[in-house]
Design a protein around this motif. Structure first.
Motif, short mmCIF file in Angstrom:
data_model
loop_
_atom_site.label_atom_id
_atom_site.label_comp_id
_atom_site.label_asym_id
_atom_site.label_seq_id
_atom_site.Cartn_x
_atom_site.Cartn_y
_atom_site.Cartn_z
N CYS A 92 1.00 -1.17 0.12
CA CYS A 92 0.17 -0.03 -0.02
C CYS A 92 0.89 1.18 0.01
CB CYS A 92 -1.09 0.06 1.11
SG CYS A 92 -1.91 1.40 1.37
N ILE A 99 -1.55 -5.51 0.61
CA ILE A 99 -3.04 -5.20 0.11
C ILE A 99 -3.57 -6.52 -0.17
CG2 ILE A 99 -2.73 -2.78 -0.55
CD1 ILE A 99 -2.59 -4.05 -3.58
N TYR A 101 -6.88 -8.50 -2.80
CA TYR A 101 -7.78 -8.33 -3.63
C TYR A 101 -9.18 -8.89 -3.07
CZ TYR A 101 -10.32 -8.44 -7.96
OH TYR A 101 -10.99 -8.22 -9.00
N ASN A 102 -10.05 -7.86 -3.34
CA ASN A 102 -11.46 -8.53 -2.83
C ASN A 102 -12.32 -8.57 -4.33
OD1 ASN A 102 -14.41 -8.10 -2.15
ND2 ASN A 102 -13.74 -7.44 -0.31
N GLN A 105 -15.87 -7.28 -4.72
CA GLN A 105 -15.99 -5.80 -4.97
C GLN A 105 -15.07 -5.27 -6.01
OE1 GLN A 105 -15.33 -3.37 -1.51
NE2 GLN A 105 -16.25 -4.90 -0.08
N LYS A 107 -11.83 -4.73 -6.41
CA LYS A 107 -10.86 -3.72 -5.91
C LYS A 107 -9.74 -4.27 -4.81
CE LYS A 107 -14.30 -1.41 -2.97
NZ LYS A 107 -14.93 -0.44 -2.93
N ILE A 109 -7.74 -3.59 -1.41
CA ILE A 109 -8.04 -3.02 -0.09
C ILE A 109 -6.88 -3.35 0.77
CG2 ILE A 109 -9.81 -2.98 1.83
CD1 ILE A 109 -11.95 -4.00 0.04
N GLY A 114 -7.67 0.74 5.35
CA GLY A 114 -8.80 0.90 4.49
C GLY A 114 -8.73 1.33 3.23
N SER A 115 -7.54 1.79 2.86
CA SER A 115 -7.27 2.52 1.61
C SER A 115 -7.88 1.55 0.56
CB SER A 115 -6.03 2.76 1.42
OG SER A 115 -5.31 3.84 2.21
N GLN A 116 -8.42 1.84 -0.44
CA GLN A 116 -8.96 1.04 -1.66
C GLN A 116 -8.40 1.55 -2.85
OE1 GLN A 116 -13.14 0.81 -1.33
NE2 GLN A 116 -13.06 0.47 1.00
N SER A 118 -8.57 0.78 -7.62
CA SER A 118 -8.98 -0.02 -8.59
C SER A 118 -7.94 -1.15 -9.11
CB SER A 118 -9.49 1.04 -9.68
OG SER A 118 -8.21 1.50 -10.10
#
Length: 148
Positions: A92, A99, A101-102, A105, A107, A109, A114-116, A118
């Motif tokens: 991050c 980080i 990968y979700n 969603q 994206k 995370i 909690g930074s998100q 693309s």
């Protein structure tokens, strides 16, 4: 000590402990990855690749990912074409935490604050303000290589 006073002091003590834990985690970075990966981190394939994958046996399903050499490689779609994958730095840009990968969603995370981001690495939600570095995905047959 009366019950009301006890509960009040207990609540203040717990709040102080929780705040201390939160502040301590802001400075910790237990999963930091090398922000400047070096070639040769992949398995087989191109020796200049940061990450390599054999698509006959790896990343066969949408949402599957591989982390290697400071890069997270994710299958976004079916088919063995370069645009069915994305590869970005795993650290991050806020504090270097790895980080995740979700897939539901679509994206990336950061579990720390909690930074998100693309799928191309652009910041969607802070506290991070800098995009993730993106890498080039090349496919030849069933061999996938990620390069800078």
């Amino acid at each position: 000590m009366e019950r009301k006073e006890f509960i009040s002091k207990l609540g203040i003590s717990l709040a102080a402990i929780c705040a201390g834990c939160g502040i301590a985690s802001c400075g910790s970075n237990p999963k930091a990855e090398d922000p400047a990966p070096t070639p040769g981190g992949g398995t087989g394939g191109n020796s200049n690749a940061l990450v390599s994958a054999n698509l006959d046996s790896e990343l066969k399903n949408v949402g599957e990912f591989k982390i290697s050499n400071g890069v997270i490689l994710v299958r976004l779609a079916t088919g063995n074409t370069a645009n069915a994958f994305t590869a970005v730095q795993v650290a991050c840009t806020h504090q270097g935490t790895s980080i995740n990968y979700n897939s539901s969603q679509g994206k990336f995370i950061c579990p720390n604050h909690g930074s998100q981001f693309s799928t191309n690495g652009a910041v969607l939600l802070g506290p991070a303000t800098t995009a993730l570095k993106g890498y080039t995905v090349n496919i030849s047959g069933s061999s996938l290589n990620v390069t800078a």
